[in-house]
Write a protein that holds these residues in place. Structure first.
Motif, PDB file in Angstrom:
ATOM      1  N   PRO A   1     -18.778  -5.529   5.593  1.00  0.00           N
ATOM      2  CA  PRO A   1     -18.760  -4.203   4.958  1.00  0.00           C
ATOM      3  C   PRO A   1     -18.090  -3.113   5.816  1.00  0.00           C
ATOM      4  CG  PRO A   1     -20.905  -5.218   4.683  1.00  0.00           C
ATOM      5  CD  PRO A   1     -20.119  -6.099   5.612  1.00  0.00           C
ATOM      6  N   ALA A   2     -18.357  -3.106   7.113  1.00  0.00           N
ATOM      7  CA  ALA A   2     -17.750  -2.086   7.974  1.00  0.00           C
ATOM      8  C   ALA A   2     -16.235  -2.278   8.055  1.00  0.00           C
ATOM      9  CB  ALA A   2     -18.366  -2.143   9.372  1.00  0.00           C
ATOM     10  N   LEU A   3     -15.797  -3.516   8.125  1.00  0.00           N
ATOM     11  CA  LEU A   3     -14.361  -3.794   8.177  1.00  0.00           C
ATOM     12  C   LEU A   3     -13.701  -3.413   6.853  1.00  0.00           C
ATOM     13  CD1 LEU A   3     -12.047  -4.890   9.869  1.00  0.00           C
ATOM     14  CD2 LEU A   3     -12.609  -7.174   9.027  1.00  0.00           C
ATOM     15  N   LEU A   4     -14.349  -3.715   5.753  1.00  0.00           N
ATOM     16  CA  LEU A   4     -13.809  -3.338   4.439  1.00  0.00           C
ATOM     17  C   LEU A   4     -13.676  -1.823   4.318  1.00  0.00           C
ATOM     18  CD1 LEU A   4     -15.713  -5.811   2.091  1.00  0.00           C
ATOM     19  CD2 LEU A   4     -13.291  -5.856   2.681  1.00  0.00           C
ATOM     20  N   ARG A   5     -14.680  -1.077   4.803  1.00  0.00           N
ATOM     21  CA  ARG A   5     -14.614   0.384   4.757  1.00  0.00           C
ATOM     22  C   ARG A   5     -13.469   0.910   5.616  1.00  0.00           C
ATOM     23  NH1 ARG A   5     -20.064  -0.147   4.806  1.00  0.00           N
ATOM     24  NH2 ARG A   5     -20.225   0.172   7.047  1.00  0.00           N
ATOM     25  N   SER A   6     -13.277   0.311   6.794  1.00  0.00           N
ATOM     26  CA  SER A   6     -12.212   0.788   7.681  1.00  0.00           C
ATOM     27  C   SER A   6     -10.826   0.489   7.113  1.00  0.00           C
ATOM     28  CB  SER A   6     -12.361   0.189   9.082  1.00  0.00           C
ATOM     29  OG  SER A   6     -12.061  -1.190   9.078  1.00  0.00           O
ATOM     30  N   ARG A   7     -10.711  -0.563   6.333  1.00  0.00           N
ATOM     31  CA  ARG A   7      -9.415  -0.920   5.740  1.00  0.00           C
ATOM     32  C   ARG A   7      -9.128  -0.113   4.477  1.00  0.00           C
ATOM     33  NH1 ARG A   7      -9.722  -7.444   6.653  1.00  0.00           N
ATOM     34  NH2 ARG A   7      -8.961  -7.403   8.799  1.00  0.00           N
ATOM     35  N   GLY A   8     -10.152   0.343   3.796  1.00  0.00           N
ATOM     36  CA  GLY A   8      -9.957   1.143   2.589  1.00  0.00           C
ATOM     37  C   GLY A   8      -9.866   0.290   1.334  1.00  0.00           C
ATOM     38  N   ALA A   9      -9.713   0.985   0.205  1.00  0.00           N
ATOM     39  CA  ALA A   9      -9.738   0.320  -1.097  1.00  0.00           C
ATOM     40  C   ALA A   9      -8.553  -0.614  -1.313  1.00  0.00           C
ATOM     41  CB  ALA A   9      -9.778   1.366  -2.202  1.00  0.00           C
ATOM     42  N   ASP A  10      -7.403  -0.251  -0.801  1.00  0.00           N
ATOM     43  CA  ASP A  10      -6.206  -1.078  -0.944  1.00  0.00           C
ATOM     44  C   ASP A  10      -5.550  -1.159   0.439  1.00  0.00           C
ATOM     45  OD1 ASP A  10      -4.196  -2.639  -1.981  1.00  0.00           O
ATOM     46  OD2 ASP A  10      -3.258  -1.035  -3.150  1.00  0.00           O
ATOM     47  N   PRO A  11      -6.074  -2.048   1.309  1.00  0.00           N
ATOM     48  CA  PRO A  11      -5.617  -2.071   2.702  1.00  0.00           C
ATOM     49  C   PRO A  11      -4.146  -2.426   2.860  1.00  0.00           C
ATOM     50  CG  PRO A  11      -6.973  -3.980   2.231  1.00  0.00           C
ATOM     51  CD  PRO A  11      -7.026  -3.102   1.012  1.00  0.00           C
ATOM     52  N   LEU A  12      -3.564  -1.891   3.905  1.00  0.00           N
ATOM     53  CA  LEU A  12      -2.172  -2.207   4.205  1.00  0.00           C
ATOM     54  C   LEU A  12      -2.071  -3.567   4.869  1.00  0.00           C
ATOM     55  CD1 LEU A  12      -0.823   1.202   5.546  1.00  0.00           C
ATOM     56  CD2 LEU A  12      -0.396   0.136   3.324  1.00  0.00           C
ATOM     57  N   VAL A  13      -1.003  -4.279   4.553  1.00  0.00           N
ATOM     58  CA  VAL A  13      -0.709  -5.573   5.143  1.00  0.00           C
ATOM     59  C   VAL A  13       0.613  -5.434   5.887  1.00  0.00           C
ATOM     60  CG1 VAL A  13      -0.194  -8.000   4.662  1.00  0.00           C
ATOM     61  CG2 VAL A  13      -1.942  -6.809   3.327  1.00  0.00           C
ATOM     62  N   GLU A  14       0.592  -5.761   7.164  1.00  0.00           N
ATOM     63  CA  GLU A  14       1.794  -5.664   7.981  1.00  0.00           C
ATOM     64  C   GLU A  14       2.710  -6.845   7.693  1.00  0.00           C
ATOM     65  OE1 GLU A  14       2.980  -4.639  12.581  1.00  0.00           O
ATOM     66  OE2 GLU A  14       0.922  -5.145  12.093  1.00  0.00           O
ATOM     67  N   ILE A  15       3.989  -6.555   7.446  1.00  0.00           N
ATOM     68  CA  ILE A  15       4.964  -7.577   7.074  1.00  0.00           C
ATOM     69  C   ILE A  15       5.969  -7.749   8.205  1.00  0.00           C
ATOM     70  CG2 ILE A  15       6.714  -8.242   5.379  1.00  0.00           C
ATOM     71  CD1 ILE A  15       3.837  -8.046   4.228  1.00  0.00           C
ATOM     72  N   PRO A  16       6.148  -8.982   8.708  1.00  0.00           N
ATOM     73  CA  PRO A  16       7.136  -9.226   9.771  1.00  0.00           C
ATOM     74  C   PRO A  16       8.563  -8.905   9.315  1.00  0.00           C
ATOM     75  CG  PRO A  16       5.688 -11.121   9.480  1.00  0.00           C
ATOM     76  CD  PRO A  16       5.425 -10.191   8.340  1.00  0.00           C
ATOM     77  N   THR A  17       9.453  -8.778  10.256  1.00  0.00           N
ATOM     78  CA  THR A  17      10.844  -8.406   9.961  1.00  0.00           C
ATOM     79  C   THR A  17      11.541  -9.424   9.067  1.00  0.00           C
ATOM     80  OG1 THR A  17      10.948  -7.275  12.061  1.00  0.00           O
ATOM     81  CG2 THR A  17      13.034  -7.777  11.014  1.00  0.00           C
ATOM     82  N   ALA A  18      11.484 -10.701   9.404  1.00  0.00           N
ATOM     83  CA  ALA A  18      12.116 -11.746   8.594  1.00  0.00           C
ATOM     84  C   ALA A  18      11.029 -12.388   7.738  1.00  0.00           C
ATOM     85  CB  ALA A  18      12.773 -12.783   9.493  1.00  0.00           C
ATOM     86  N   HIS A  19      10.914 -11.923   6.503  1.00  0.00           N
ATOM     87  CA  HIS A  19       9.816 -12.384   5.659  1.00  0.00           C
ATOM     88  C   HIS A  19      10.211 -12.312   4.192  1.00  0.00           C
ATOM     89  CE1 HIS A  19       5.732 -12.508   3.932  1.00  0.00           C
ATOM     90  NE2 HIS A  19       5.419 -13.110   5.056  1.00  0.00           N
ATOM     91  N   PHE A  20       9.551 -13.111   3.372  1.00  0.00           N
ATOM     92  CA  PHE A  20       9.759 -13.131   1.922  1.00  0.00           C
ATOM     93  C   PHE A  20       9.761 -11.719   1.334  1.00  0.00           C
ATOM     94  CE2 PHE A  20       7.617 -12.977  -2.231  1.00  0.00           C
ATOM     95  CZ  PHE A  20       8.485 -13.714  -3.019  1.00  0.00           C
ATOM     96  N   PHE A  21       8.795 -10.891   1.724  1.00  0.00           N
ATOM     97  CA  PHE A  21       8.687  -9.561   1.135  1.00  0.00           C
ATOM     98  C   PHE A  21       9.865  -8.654   1.477  1.00  0.00           C
ATOM     99  CE2 PHE A  21       4.201 -10.787   0.648  1.00  0.00           C
ATOM    100  CZ  PHE A  21       4.069 -10.520  -0.699  1.00  0.00           C
TER     101      PHE A  21
END
Length: 148
Positions: A16-36
């Motif tokens: 629960p504490a980790l979920l609160r710190s990440r927020g409702a729609d947490p950011l995901v870090e994307i590497p430089t060479a990646h599908f996204f």
């Protein structure tokens, strides 16, 4: 690919504490060479509090909306997993990353083509869904299976 707010204490993604710190729609870090990085128009943004304001993260909801159909539950057909809204709280970015990495390693007539650039989020999601439909549900690689 991982959450921008890491689980440094090792408490697990449902803490629960980790979920609160990440927020409702947490950011995901994307590497430089990646599908996204091959998808046009994604809402890349800087990670709040980062030392340099580089736009290298996207909301988890974007990751899930594109890659959701690549994960199966208990070896059911991978393409059907996206229809289960409960899953977005259970699938970590590292699980999506494992499935995406495996998708590039499949046989030539099945695998995801790493050279394609996608014109939109919808086009990328459709490509992932089409890939998932080419998989044999009876012989899914463990990278595609979420045991719940």
């Amino acid at each position: 690919m991982d959450f921008a707010v890491p689980d440094l204490a090792g408490v697990g993604p449902a803490d629960p504490a980790l979920l609160r710190s990440r927020g409702a729609d947490p950011l995901v870090e994307i590497p430089t060479a990646h599908f996204f990085r091959t998808v046009s128009g994604l809402p890349f943004q800087p990670i709040p509090g980062a030392l340099s304001p580089v736009s290298n993260a996207i909301p988890y909801s974007v990751v899930e909306s594109i890659l959701g159909s690549i994960i199966a539950v208990d070896k059911t057909a991978a393409a059907g997993a996206h229809d289960c809204p409960l899953l977005n709280t259970l699938i970590t970015p590292s699980k999506f990353e494992a499935a995406l990495s495996q998708a590039y390693l499949e046989p030539p007539n099945i695998k995801l083509d790493a050279t394609i650039r996608y014109t939109s989020l919808s086009a990328a999601a459709a490509a992932i869904r089409e890939f998932a439909c080419r998989l044999d549900p009876a012989a899914l690689h463990p990278a595609y299976v979420l045991d719940v």
